[in-house]
Design a protein around this motif. Sequence first.
Motif, short mmCIF file in Angstrom:
data_model
loop_
_atom_site.label_atom_id
_atom_site.label_comp_id
_atom_site.label_asym_id
_atom_site.label_seq_id
_atom_site.Cartn_x
_atom_site.Cartn_y
_atom_site.Cartn_z
N VAL A 1 0.85 -1.19 0.00
CA VAL A 1 0.00 0.00 0.00
C VAL A 1 0.89 1.24 0.00
N ARG A 2 0.74 2.06 -1.04
CA ARG A 2 1.51 3.29 -1.14
C ARG A 2 0.52 4.45 -1.08
N ALA A 3 0.64 5.28 -0.06
CA ALA A 3 -0.36 6.33 0.20
C ALA A 3 0.28 7.70 0.18
N LEU A 4 -0.45 8.66 -0.39
CA LEU A 4 -0.02 10.05 -0.45
C LEU A 4 -1.17 10.95 -0.02
N VAL A 5 -0.91 11.81 0.96
CA VAL A 5 -1.89 12.79 1.42
C VAL A 5 -1.25 14.17 1.27
N LEU A 6 -1.99 15.11 0.72
CA LEU A 6 -1.40 16.39 0.35
C LEU A 6 -1.22 17.37 1.51
N LEU B 1 1.06 20.86 2.28
CA LEU B 1 0.35 21.87 1.51
C LEU B 1 -0.81 22.41 2.34
N PRO B 2 -1.14 23.70 2.19
CA PRO B 2 -2.19 24.29 3.02
C PRO B 2 -3.58 23.79 2.65
N THR C 1 -4.97 24.02 -2.26
CA THR C 1 -4.22 23.14 -3.14
C THR C 1 -4.12 23.64 -4.58
N PRO C 2 -5.18 24.22 -5.17
CA PRO C 2 -5.05 24.67 -6.56
C PRO C 2 -3.92 25.67 -6.77
N ALA C 3 -3.56 26.41 -5.73
CA ALA C 3 -2.46 27.37 -5.84
C ALA C 3 -1.10 26.67 -5.83
N HIS C 4 -1.10 25.36 -5.57
CA HIS C 4 0.14 24.59 -5.50
C HIS C 4 0.10 23.45 -6.52
N TRP C 5 -0.41 23.74 -7.68
CA TRP C 5 -0.58 22.75 -8.74
C TRP C 5 0.72 22.01 -9.03
N ALA C 6 1.80 22.75 -9.18
CA ALA C 6 3.08 22.13 -9.54
C ALA C 6 3.56 21.16 -8.47
N ALA C 7 3.36 21.51 -7.20
CA ALA C 7 3.78 20.63 -6.11
C ALA C 7 2.97 19.34 -6.10
N VAL C 8 1.68 19.46 -6.35
CA VAL C 8 0.83 18.26 -6.39
C VAL C 8 1.24 17.37 -7.56
N LYS C 9 1.44 17.98 -8.70
CA LYS C 9 1.85 17.22 -9.89
C LYS C 9 3.18 16.50 -9.64
N ALA C 10 4.12 17.19 -9.02
CA ALA C 10 5.43 16.59 -8.75
C ALA C 10 5.31 15.44 -7.76
N ALA C 11 4.48 15.60 -6.73
CA ALA C 11 4.32 14.55 -5.73
C ALA C 11 3.69 13.31 -6.33
N LEU C 12 2.70 13.50 -7.19
CA LEU C 12 2.08 12.37 -7.87
C LEU C 12 3.08 11.66 -8.78
#
Length: 208
Positions: A34-39, A70-71, A75-86
Amino acid sequence: MREIALLAAHCDDIAIGAGGTLLSLAAAYPGLRVRALVLSGGGTARADEEGKALESFCPGADLELTVLELPDGRTPAHWAAVKAALGELRRGCEPDLVFAPQPGDAHQDHRLLAELVPTEFRDHMVLGYEILKWETDTPRPTLFCPLSPAIAARKVELLFAAYPSQHDRDWFDEEAFLGLARVRGVQCKSRYAEAFVIAKAAMTFGGV
């Protein structure tokens, strides 16, 4: 079933949306990866809650959890960070199933994650889980996971044990969780169920 990926914007999203299904999977496939990611929630008590919760919902699994900082609500203001984490998560796993928010979710954090998941997990079965809340965004699901009464009750028990920080929320109660599970159960001829949205699926016959 060897490996699954769990994706969420907030701590408790995964357990609320798919906790019963996770209990069923863990019982059916001992040693499941199980690999889990929470923003959001990293570095806070919420992250500790999430770690203990996923251990409870995935007993016996090979669990790795990453909780970012991420706050919440931004989250939409941190699009690049979310994309990179995924992208980083994707490079480190090859899941048979991916659990993520359903794409019609009205919460901006959930919705952004739902939109980005298919850009990284392009050849995977993505199950979009639902989260009951104030917004009237309950989806028309296309896949159901029937739950026994014991599993449905265990899910609620674990939610209350794992997330004491949420006990004062007006939506965080047994009636809400079991009520939605009962409705989804009616829709698939079961006592209880969890339901998911699938945008696209492929089937292969004959071992091609």
